[in-house]
Scaffold this motif. Structure first.
Motif, PDB file in Angstrom:
ATOM      1  N   LEU A 127       0.827  -1.209   0.000  1.00 21.18           N
ATOM      2  CA  LEU A 127       0.000   0.000   0.000  1.00 21.18           C
ATOM      3  C   LEU A 127       0.862   1.261   0.000  1.00 21.18           C
ATOM      4  O   LEU A 127       0.548   2.247  -0.678  1.00 21.18           O
ATOM      5  CB  LEU A 127      -0.930  -0.002   1.216  1.00 21.18           C
ATOM      6  CG  LEU A 127      -2.073  -1.020   1.189  1.00 21.18           C
ATOM      7  CD1 LEU A 127      -2.800  -1.040   2.530  1.00 21.18           C
ATOM      8  CD2 LEU A 127      -3.059  -0.695   0.069  1.00 21.18           C
ATOM      9  N   GLY A 128       1.951   1.223   0.762  1.00 22.56           N
ATOM     10  CA  GLY A 128       2.841   2.379   0.815  1.00 22.56           C
ATOM     11  C   GLY A 128       3.482   2.664  -0.528  1.00 22.56           C
ATOM     12  O   GLY A 128       3.591   3.824  -0.954  1.00 22.56           O
ATOM     13  N   LYS A 129       3.906   1.609  -1.216  1.00 20.52           N
ATOM     14  CA  LYS A 129       4.497   1.777  -2.548  1.00 20.52           C
ATOM     15  C   LYS A 129       3.473   2.357  -3.522  1.00 20.52           C
ATOM     16  O   LYS A 129       3.794   3.245  -4.322  1.00 20.52           O
ATOM     17  CB  LYS A 129       5.006   0.433  -3.073  1.00 20.52           C
ATOM     18  CG  LYS A 129       6.231  -0.101  -2.359  1.00 20.52           C
ATOM     19  CD  LYS A 129       7.477   0.680  -2.736  1.00 20.52           C
ATOM     20  CE  LYS A 129       8.724   0.066  -2.134  1.00 20.52           C
ATOM     21  NZ  LYS A 129       9.949   0.820  -2.493  1.00 20.52           N
ATOM     22  N   LEU A 130       2.249   1.858  -3.451  1.00 24.53           N
ATOM     23  CA  LEU A 130       1.206   2.365  -4.342  1.00 24.53           C
ATOM     24  C   LEU A 130       0.923   3.839  -4.067  1.00 24.53           C
ATOM     25  O   LEU A 130       0.845   4.653  -4.996  1.00 24.53           O
ATOM     26  CB  LEU A 130      -0.077   1.544  -4.173  1.00 24.53           C
ATOM     27  CG  LEU A 130      -1.304   2.056  -4.936  1.00 24.53           C
ATOM     28  CD1 LEU A 130      -1.032   2.129  -6.437  1.00 24.53           C
ATOM     29  CD2 LEU A 130      -2.522   1.178  -4.655  1.00 24.53           C
ATOM     30  N   LEU A 131       0.795   4.185  -2.794  1.00 23.43           N
ATOM     31  CA  LEU A 131       0.518   5.584  -2.445  1.00 23.43           C
ATOM     32  C   LEU A 131       1.690   6.490  -2.807  1.00 23.43           C
ATOM     33  O   LEU A 131       1.500   7.601  -3.312  1.00 23.43           O
ATOM     34  CB  LEU A 131       0.205   5.696  -0.951  1.00 23.43           C
ATOM     35  CG  LEU A 131      -1.129   5.093  -0.495  1.00 23.43           C
ATOM     36  CD1 LEU A 131      -1.271   5.200   1.017  1.00 23.43           C
ATOM     37  CD2 LEU A 131      -2.297   5.791  -1.182  1.00 23.43           C
ATOM     38  N   GLY A 132       2.906   6.013  -2.550  1.00 26.57           N
ATOM     39  CA  GLY A 132       4.086   6.820  -2.846  1.00 26.57           C
ATOM     40  C   GLY A 132       4.238   7.086  -4.331  1.00 26.57           C
ATOM     41  O   GLY A 132       4.448   8.230  -4.756  1.00 26.57           O
ATOM     42  N   ARG A 133       4.116   6.035  -5.138  1.00 29.16           N
ATOM     43  CA  ARG A 133       4.257   6.201  -6.594  1.00 29.16           C
ATOM     44  C   ARG A 133       3.084   7.000  -7.168  1.00 29.16           C
ATOM     45  O   ARG A 133       3.260   7.793  -8.094  1.00 29.16           O
ATOM     46  CB  ARG A 133       4.337   4.829  -7.275  1.00 29.16           C
ATOM     47  CG  ARG A 133       5.491   3.949  -6.795  1.00 29.16           C
ATOM     48  CD  ARG A 133       6.849   4.519  -7.174  1.00 29.16           C
ATOM     49  NE  ARG A 133       7.934   3.904  -6.441  1.00 29.16           N
ATOM     50  CZ  ARG A 133       8.855   3.105  -6.976  1.00 29.16           C
ATOM     51  NH1 ARG A 133       8.817   2.817  -8.260  1.00 29.16           N
ATOM     52  NH2 ARG A 133       9.822   2.617  -6.225  1.00 29.16           N
ATOM     53  N   SER A 134       1.887   6.781  -6.622  1.00 27.17           N
ATOM     54  CA  SER A 134       0.726   7.551  -7.083  1.00 27.17           C
ATOM     55  C   SER A 134       0.905   9.027  -6.757  1.00 27.17           C
ATOM     56  O   SER A 134       0.513   9.905  -7.541  1.00 27.17           O
ATOM     57  CB  SER A 134      -0.558   7.027  -6.429  1.00 27.17           C
ATOM     58  OG  SER A 134      -0.833   5.706  -6.833  1.00 27.17           O
ATOM     59  N   ALA A 135       1.502   9.308  -5.600  1.00 26.29           N
ATOM     60  CA  ALA A 135       1.750  10.699  -5.214  1.00 26.29           C
ATOM     61  C   ALA A 135       2.746  11.354  -6.159  1.00 26.29           C
ATOM     62  O   ALA A 135       2.584  12.525  -6.538  1.00 26.29           O
ATOM     63  CB  ALA A 135       2.264  10.759  -3.777  1.00 26.29           C
ATOM     64  N   VAL A 136       3.770  10.612  -6.555  1.00 32.65           N
ATOM     65  CA  VAL A 136       4.758  11.151  -7.496  1.00 32.65           C
ATOM     66  C   VAL A 136       4.074  11.562  -8.798  1.00 32.65           C
ATOM     67  O   VAL A 136       4.281  12.671  -9.314  1.00 32.65           O
ATOM     68  CB  VAL A 136       5.865  10.112  -7.786  1.00 32.65           C
ATOM     69  CG1 VAL A 136       6.764  10.591  -8.921  1.00 32.65           C
ATOM     70  CG2 VAL A 136       6.694   9.856  -6.542  1.00 32.65           C
ATOM     71  N   LEU A 137       3.243  10.669  -9.330  1.00 30.67           N
ATOM     72  CA  LEU A 137       2.557  10.959 -10.588  1.00 30.67           C
ATOM     73  C   LEU A 137       1.530  12.074 -10.418  1.00 30.67           C
ATOM     74  O   LEU A 137       1.470  13.010 -11.231  1.00 30.67           O
ATOM     75  CB  LEU A 137       1.875   9.687 -11.099  1.00 30.67           C
ATOM     76  CG  LEU A 137       1.096   9.808 -12.412  1.00 30.67           C
ATOM     77  CD1 LEU A 137       2.011  10.284 -13.537  1.00 30.67           C
ATOM     78  CD2 LEU A 137       0.454   8.476 -12.782  1.00 30.67           C
ATOM     79  N   SER A 138       0.732  11.997  -9.357  1.00 30.73           N
ATOM     80  CA  SER A 138      -0.350  12.967  -9.156  1.00 30.73           C
ATOM     81  C   SER A 138       0.175  14.371  -8.875  1.00 30.73           C
ATOM     82  O   SER A 138      -0.307  15.353  -9.456  1.00 30.73           O
ATOM     83  CB  SER A 138      -1.250  12.514  -7.996  1.00 30.73           C
ATOM     84  OG  SER A 138      -1.786  11.239  -8.245  1.00 30.73           O
ATOM     85  N   VAL A 139       1.163  14.470  -7.996  1.00 29.80           N
ATOM     86  CA  VAL A 139       1.686  15.791  -7.639  1.00 29.80           C
ATOM     87  C   VAL A 139       2.461  16.397  -8.808  1.00 29.80           C
ATOM     88  O   VAL A 139       2.387  17.604  -9.053  1.00 29.80           O
ATOM     89  CB  VAL A 139       2.571  15.712  -6.373  1.00 29.80           C
ATOM     90  CG1 VAL A 139       3.153  17.081  -6.038  1.00 29.80           C
ATOM     91  CG2 VAL A 139       1.758  15.189  -5.194  1.00 29.80           C
ATOM     92  N   SER A 140       3.192  15.570  -9.551  1.00 27.99           N
ATOM     93  CA  SER A 140       3.914  16.096 -10.716  1.00 27.99           C
ATOM     94  C   SER A 140       2.932  16.583 -11.782  1.00 27.99           C
ATOM     95  O   SER A 140       3.167  17.609 -12.431  1.00 27.99           O
ATOM     96  CB  SER A 140       4.855  15.036 -11.294  1.00 27.99           C
ATOM     97  OG  SER A 140       4.144  13.900 -11.744  1.00 27.99           O
ATOM     98  N   LEU A 141       1.835  15.861 -11.953  1.00 21.37           N
ATOM     99  CA  LEU A 141       0.781  16.327 -12.860  1.00 21.37           C
ATOM    100  C   LEU A 141       0.234  17.676 -12.395  1.00 21.37           C
ATOM    101  O   LEU A 141       0.085  18.609 -13.190  1.00 21.37           O
ATOM    102  CB  LEU A 141      -0.359  15.308 -12.906  1.00 21.37           C
ATOM    103  CG  LEU A 141      -0.362  14.264 -14.026  1.00 21.37           C
ATOM    104  CD1 LEU A 141      -1.379  13.176 -13.728  1.00 21.37           C
ATOM    105  CD2 LEU A 141      -0.651  14.898 -15.368  1.00 21.37           C
ATOM    106  N   THR A 142      -0.042  17.768 -11.104  1.00 16.41           N
ATOM    107  CA  THR A 142      -0.608  19.004 -10.549  1.00 16.41           C
ATOM    108  C   THR A 142       0.361  20.170 -10.695  1.00 16.41           C
ATOM    109  O   THR A 142      -0.032  21.268 -11.115  1.00 16.41           O
ATOM    110  CB  THR A 142      -0.967  18.804  -9.065  1.00 16.41           C
ATOM    111  OG1 THR A 142      -1.875  17.703  -8.941  1.00 16.41           O
ATOM    112  CG2 THR A 142      -1.615  20.051  -8.494  1.00 16.41           C
ATOM    113  N   VAL A 143       1.626  19.938 -10.359  1.00 15.36           N
ATOM    114  CA  VAL A 143       2.631  21.000 -10.479  1.00 15.36           C
ATOM    115  C   VAL A 143       2.759  21.448 -11.930  1.00 15.36           C
ATOM    116  O   VAL A 143       2.785  22.649 -12.234  1.00 15.36           O
ATOM    117  CB  VAL A 143       3.999  20.519  -9.938  1.00 15.36           C
ATOM    118  CG1 VAL A 143       5.097  21.526 -10.282  1.00 15.36           C
ATOM    119  CG2 VAL A 143       3.929  20.310  -8.434  1.00 15.36           C
TER     120      VAL A 143
END
Length: 324
Positions: A127-143
């Protein structure tokens, strides 16, 4: 002595149960480290720069070649259409690459055992890996989207922030769906080679095989093989009624299980883009004016949710039982 043995066995059973439970603090710790590692490796900033560049380039092309669109106030509409077609291909690729080595790489190097020697269960790691990698993609998209918003607004003149935000939100949900597939498959493979093959297989499935299915279904329907057949419906063309044919309902259900199609359908709900709404109206005509549930805009979110939850559920079950 038998009492001591029973107690020890009970302790072991309890420990085994605890090790497979989910600890939210552990999940957060794994996700935080995964995200920070991506930031330190410049992966996050590279993705942000990519999405920023993508939006600016498409916007620049629209502002240069789309004077008529600007006069009609349709520039944001076209931006959403063009960018969504690109992100429909690029976001899954990025998600699959990000998720590729997330767990398979740790297993191959042996570092997964070090990670599990800390107070983290296998479920916590997954779950941590999924959340961490999803955060990388989501936040980079947002930025990337936020930084590009200033340039987009300046170049387009007529700028619809709601449509722009809808494209961002839908792209994030779409990316998380593919990330769940990628991380889940990574947890089920013992090497990065096998994980890479699995990622390639997913891409081929949805972008080659799934797209070819509709043509296969049409061919079978033309020849009326087995239970394949066309359904006739009445449509209006240039003010006159005409008879047309479509495939069976269940075929459209299968085609719309594709995450990419769900992404496109979801954009119709979150944005006010004429091209997408017109396609929805055409689809409604095929079904007598009212779309079946599985073709309605809101159902696309359910499909993407299923692509997030189902692979993750399978992975949580299997990863807890594989031999590391």
């Amino acid at each position: 002595m038998s009492t001591d043995t029973g107690t020890a066995a009970g302790s072991t059973g309890s420990s085994g149960s605890a090790s497979s439970s989910i600890n939210l603090e552990s999940v957060r710790a794994v996700a935080k480290k995964d995200f920070q590692d991506s930031v330190r490796s410049w992966l996050f900033w590279g993705l942000s720069a990519f999405f920023f560049t993508l939006l600016v380039v498409v916007t620049g092309a629209l502002s240069y070649f789309g004077e008529d669109l600007a006069a009609q106030g349709a520039t944001t509409d076209m931006l959403v259409v063009f960018v969504s077609q690109i992100t429909k291909l690029v976001v899954p690729l990025i998600a699959l690459v990000l998720g590729w080595k997330s767990i398979a790489g740790e297993r191959e190097s042996g570092s997964i055992k070090v990670l599990l020697s800390l107070p983290h269960s296998r479920k916590d790691v997954l779950l941590g890996k999924l959340l961490g990698r999803s955060a990388v993609l989501s936040v980079s998209l947002t930025v990337g989207f936020v930084l590009a918003a200033v340039v987009v607004a300046a170049l387009l003149g007529a700028f619809d922030i709601v449509d722009y935000a809808g494209l961002l939100v839908m792209s994030i949900v779409f990316g998380v769906a593919y990330m769940s597939i990628a991380v889940s498959l990574s947890s089920l493979t013992s090497s990065t080679t096998m994980a890479g093959a699995a990622m390639f297989g997913v891409f081929v499935l949805f972008y080659v095989i799934w797209n070819a299915l509709q043509q296969v279904f049409r061919l079978l329907s033309q020849r009326e093989i087995l239970f394949f057949d066309y359904v006739e419906y009445t449509t209006v063309f240039q003010g006159q009624e005409a008879t047309a044919r479509r495939l069976q309902d269940w075929v459209y259900l299968i085609m719309n299980l594709d995450p990419g199609q769900a992404y496109t359908n979801g954009l119709t709900l979150l944005t006010d883009v004429d091209a997408l709404e017109n396609q929805s109206a055409v689809n409604a005509q095929m079904f007598g004016g009212e779309l079946p549930i599985f073709l309605q805009d809101w159902f696309s979110f359910l499909i993407l949710l299923l692509w997030i939850v189902v692979p993750l559920a399978v992975a949580l079950y299997r990863f807890d039982r594989v031999d590391l």
